[in-house]
Write a protein that holds these residues in place. Structure first.
Motif, PDB file in Angstrom:
ATOM      1  N   ILE A   1       2.428  94.019  31.429  1.00  0.00           N
ATOM      2  CA  ILE A   1       3.798  93.921  30.929  1.00  0.00           C
ATOM      3  C   ILE A   1       4.539  92.779  31.603  1.00  0.00           C
ATOM      4  O   ILE A   1       4.140  92.310  32.667  1.00  0.00           O
ATOM      5  CB  ILE A   1       4.594  95.230  31.142  1.00  0.00           C
ATOM      6  N   THR A   2       5.611  92.362  30.942  1.00  0.00           N
ATOM      7  CA  THR A   2       6.616  91.505  31.554  1.00  0.00           C
ATOM      8  C   THR A   2       7.942  92.214  31.375  1.00  0.00           C
ATOM      9  O   THR A   2       8.081  93.098  30.532  1.00  0.00           O
ATOM     10  CB  THR A   2       6.665  90.108  30.904  1.00  0.00           C
ATOM     11  N   ILE A   3       8.912  91.815  32.154  1.00  0.00           N
ATOM     12  CA  ILE A   3      10.234  92.441  32.072  1.00  0.00           C
ATOM     13  C   ILE A   3      11.260  91.360  31.805  1.00  0.00           C
ATOM     14  O   ILE A   3      11.316  90.348  32.506  1.00  0.00           O
ATOM     15  CB  ILE A   3      10.566  93.204  33.367  1.00  0.00           C
ATOM     16  N   THR A   4      12.059  91.583  30.762  1.00  0.00           N
ATOM     17  CA  THR A   4      13.154  90.677  30.423  1.00  0.00           C
ATOM     18  C   THR A   4      14.449  91.309  30.906  1.00  0.00           C
ATOM     19  O   THR A   4      14.744  92.456  30.565  1.00  0.00           O
ATOM     20  CB  THR A   4      13.222  90.452  28.897  1.00  0.00           C
ATOM     21  N   GLU A   5      15.211  90.587  31.702  1.00  0.00           N
ATOM     22  CA  GLU A   5      16.489  91.085  32.204  1.00  0.00           C
ATOM     23  C   GLU A   5      17.623  90.386  31.461  1.00  0.00           C
ATOM     24  O   GLU A   5      17.578  89.179  31.246  1.00  0.00           O
ATOM     25  CB  GLU A   5      16.616  90.839  33.697  1.00  0.00           C
ATOM     26  N   TYR A   6      18.622  91.146  31.091  1.00  0.00           N
ATOM     27  CA  TYR A   6      19.798  90.609  30.416  1.00  0.00           C
ATOM     28  C   TYR A   6      20.943  90.533  31.406  1.00  0.00           C
ATOM     29  O   TYR A   6      20.935  91.186  32.440  1.00  0.00           O
ATOM     30  CB  TYR A   6      20.176  91.503  29.229  1.00  0.00           C
ATOM     31  N   LYS A   7      21.945  89.732  31.096  1.00  0.00           N
ATOM     32  CA  LYS A   7      23.107  89.643  31.971  1.00  0.00           C
ATOM     33  C   LYS A   7      24.376  89.630  31.114  1.00  0.00           C
ATOM     34  O   LYS A   7      24.348  89.292  29.943  1.00  0.00           O
ATOM     35  CB  LYS A   7      23.027  88.422  32.874  1.00  0.00           C
ATOM     36  N   GLN A   8      25.445  89.991  31.747  1.00  0.00           N
ATOM     37  CA  GLN A   8      26.725  90.051  31.066  1.00  0.00           C
ATOM     38  C   GLN A   8      27.200  88.641  30.713  1.00  0.00           C
ATOM     39  O   GLN A   8      26.996  87.701  31.469  1.00  0.00           O
ATOM     40  CB  GLN A   8      27.747  90.726  31.993  1.00  0.00           C
ATOM     41  N   LEU A   9      27.828  88.512  29.555  1.00  0.00           N
ATOM     42  CA  LEU A   9      28.346  87.219  29.096  1.00  0.00           C
ATOM     43  C   LEU A   9      29.430  86.725  30.057  1.00  0.00           C
ATOM     44  O   LEU A   9      30.368  87.429  30.375  1.00  0.00           O
ATOM     45  CB  LEU A   9      28.938  87.361  27.689  1.00  0.00           C
TER      46      LEU A   9
ATOM     47  N   ARG B   1      11.089  95.124  39.878  1.00  0.00           N
ATOM     48  CA  ARG B   1      10.256  94.664  38.761  1.00  0.00           C
ATOM     49  C   ARG B   1       8.785  94.852  39.112  1.00  0.00           C
ATOM     50  O   ARG B   1       7.996  95.302  38.292  1.00  0.00           O
ATOM     51  CB  ARG B   1      10.525  93.185  38.480  1.00  0.00           C
ATOM     52  N   GLU B   2       8.416  94.472  40.336  1.00  0.00           N
ATOM     53  CA  GLU B   2       7.032  94.564  40.775  1.00  0.00           C
ATOM     54  C   GLU B   2       6.518  95.990  40.711  1.00  0.00           C
ATOM     55  O   GLU B   2       5.367  96.231  40.344  1.00  0.00           O
ATOM     56  CB  GLU B   2       6.876  94.016  42.201  1.00  0.00           C
ATOM     57  N   PHE B   3       7.374  96.958  41.072  1.00  0.00           N
ATOM     58  CA  PHE B   3       6.982  98.359  41.026  1.00  0.00           C
ATOM     59  C   PHE B   3       6.611  98.771  39.606  1.00  0.00           C
ATOM     60  O   PHE B   3       5.551  99.354  39.378  1.00  0.00           O
ATOM     61  CB  PHE B   3       8.103  99.254  41.561  1.00  0.00           C
ATOM     62  N   PHE B   4       7.469  98.459  38.638  1.00  0.00           N
ATOM     63  CA  PHE B   4       7.197  98.863  37.262  1.00  0.00           C
ATOM     64  C   PHE B   4       6.003  98.117  36.675  1.00  0.00           C
ATOM     65  O   PHE B   4       5.227  98.670  35.898  1.00  0.00           O
ATOM     66  CB  PHE B   4       8.442  98.675  36.392  1.00  0.00           C
ATOM     67  N   ILE B   5       5.814  96.881  37.076  1.00  0.00           N
ATOM     68  CA  ILE B   5       4.647  96.119  36.610  1.00  0.00           C
ATOM     69  C   ILE B   5       3.367  96.748  37.166  1.00  0.00           C
ATOM     70  O   ILE B   5       2.369  96.892  36.452  1.00  0.00           O
ATOM     71  CB  ILE B   5       4.783  94.631  36.998  1.00  0.00           C
TER      72      ILE B   5
ATOM     73  N   LEU C   1      -3.276 112.229  43.949  1.00  0.00           N
ATOM     74  CA  LEU C   1      -2.276 112.460  44.989  1.00  0.00           C
ATOM     75  C   LEU C   1      -1.792 111.147  45.591  1.00  0.00           C
ATOM     76  O   LEU C   1      -0.584 110.926  45.732  1.00  0.00           O
ATOM     77  CB  LEU C   1      -2.853 113.363  46.083  1.00  0.00           C
ATOM     78  N   ILE C   2      -2.704 110.265  45.909  1.00  0.00           N
ATOM     79  CA  ILE C   2      -2.316 108.971  46.499  1.00  0.00           C
ATOM     80  C   ILE C   2      -1.501 108.160  45.498  1.00  0.00           C
ATOM     81  O   ILE C   2      -0.503 107.530  45.865  1.00  0.00           O
ATOM     82  CB  ILE C   2      -3.560 108.205  46.983  1.00  0.00           C
ATOM     83  N   GLN C   3      -1.884 108.197  44.235  1.00  0.00           N
ATOM     84  CA  GLN C   3      -1.130 107.481  43.201  1.00  0.00           C
ATOM     85  C   GLN C   3       0.294 108.039  43.093  1.00  0.00           C
ATOM     86  O   GLN C   3       1.259 107.278  43.038  1.00  0.00           O
ATOM     87  CB  GLN C   3      -1.845 107.587  41.853  1.00  0.00           C
ATOM     88  N   SER C   4       0.420 109.367  43.104  1.00  0.00           N
ATOM     89  CA  SER C   4       1.753 109.982  43.040  1.00  0.00           C
ATOM     90  C   SER C   4       2.574 109.630  44.274  1.00  0.00           C
ATOM     91  O   SER C   4       3.776 109.379  44.186  1.00  0.00           O
ATOM     92  CB  SER C   4       1.631 111.500  42.922  1.00  0.00           C
ATOM     93  N   TYR C   5       1.935 109.617  45.423  1.00  0.00           N
ATOM     94  CA  TYR C   5       2.613 109.271  46.676  1.00  0.00           C
ATOM     95  C   TYR C   5       3.138 107.837  46.624  1.00  0.00           C
ATOM     96  O   TYR C   5       4.265 107.566  47.027  1.00  0.00           O
ATOM     97  CB  TYR C   5       1.628 109.446  47.836  1.00  0.00           C
ATOM     98  N   LYS C   6       2.333 106.926  46.114  1.00  0.00           N
ATOM     99  CA  LYS C   6       2.730 105.519  46.046  1.00  0.00           C
ATOM    100  C   LYS C   6       3.822 105.281  45.017  1.00  0.00           C
ATOM    101  O   LYS C   6       4.575 104.315  45.125  1.00  0.00           O
ATOM    102  CB  LYS C   6       1.525 104.647  45.684  1.00  0.00           C
ATOM    103  N   MET C   7       3.920 106.118  44.010  1.00  0.00           N
ATOM    104  CA  MET C   7       4.857 105.875  42.917  1.00  0.00           C
ATOM    105  C   MET C   7       6.262 106.398  43.211  1.00  0.00           C
ATOM    106  O   MET C   7       7.138 106.305  42.364  1.00  0.00           O
ATOM    107  CB  MET C   7       4.337 106.505  41.626  1.00  0.00           C
ATOM    108  N   GLN C   8       6.516 106.918  44.367  1.00  0.00           N
ATOM    109  CA  GLN C   8       7.822 107.474  44.680  1.00  0.00           C
ATOM    110  C   GLN C   8       8.833 106.391  45.016  1.00  0.00           C
ATOM    111  O   GLN C   8       8.596 105.571  45.891  1.00  0.00           O
ATOM    112  CB  GLN C   8       7.719 108.458  45.845  1.00  0.00           C
ATOM    113  N   GLY C   9       9.937 106.358  44.282  1.00  0.00           N
ATOM    114  CA  GLY C   9      11.094 105.606  44.679  1.00  0.00           C
ATOM    115  C   GLY C   9      11.192 104.134  44.360  1.00  0.00           C
ATOM    116  O   GLY C   9      12.114 103.490  44.805  1.00  0.00           O
ATOM    117  N   GLY C  10      10.281 103.566  43.613  1.00  0.00           N
ATOM    118  CA  GLY C  10      10.381 102.141  43.338  1.00  0.00           C
ATOM    119  C   GLY C  10      11.367 101.820  42.231  1.00  0.00           C
ATOM    120  O   GLY C  10      11.493 102.552  41.268  1.00  0.00           O
TER     121      GLY C  10
END
Length: 160
Positions: free
Chosen positions: A117-125, A103-107, A91-100
């Motif tokens: 994990i690491t996250i690679t972000e792309y950008k428009q040319l 990058r830090e949230f997904f990590i 329950l606490i884990q589900s409560y904490k996982m709401q709405g993030g």
């Protein structure tokens, strides 16, 4: 220090009108009546404090099942007959996982599941970007990639 009951009783006696027919002593008949009324105010005060405890899943007791139902728990991942501590952890884990969405949230979510994990972000040319930057067309403006480095399969989602 006076108890909540004494505090309410003294406050009620203090609100009585002035005069000989309104005795101010707590052990008088009128004082005892104010003590009886003070018991109810004290009970309401204590229940209000209980309500504050119930307002967060980590301290919920009376409303624990309602909190679980709000988060769709227990679910198929809960296993057969989970203990109260396992249910509380889920329950606490589900409560904490709401709405993030950071990058830090997904990590942190991946770490709770045993992944690093690491996250690679792309950008428009765009003109004047540094050579070697990751970029593409407009479709890449909000694209990111999750890179999983390792997995610890023994660690469960709820930290037990």
């Amino acid at each position: 220090m006076a108890s909540g009951l004494d505090t309410y009783q003294n406050a009620l006696i203090g609100l009585l009108p002035i005069g000989d027919c309104w005795p101010k002593e707590p052990d008088s008949e009128l004082g005892k009546l104010m003590g009886g009324i003070a018991e109810e105010f004290t009970r309401i005060d204590e229940r209000a404090a209980d309500l504050l405890d119930e307002s967060h899943p980590s301290s919920a007791n009376e409303l624990f099942k309602e909190w679980e139902s709000q988060y769709g728990l227990p679910d198929a991942c809960s296993g057969i007959d989970p203990s109260f501590q396992e249910r509380l952890g889920a329950l606490i884990q589900s409560y904490k996982m709401q709405g993030g969405q950071s990058r830090e949230f997904f990590i942190e979510v991946a770490a709770a599941m045993g992944y690093v994990i690491t996250i690679t972000e792309y950008k428009q040319l765009r003109y004047q970007y540094s050579y070697g930057d990751l970029f593409g067309g407009q479709d890449w403006a909000f694209t990111w990639q999750v890179n999983a480095k390792s997995v610890n399969r023994k660690k469960r989602l709820y930290g037990q």
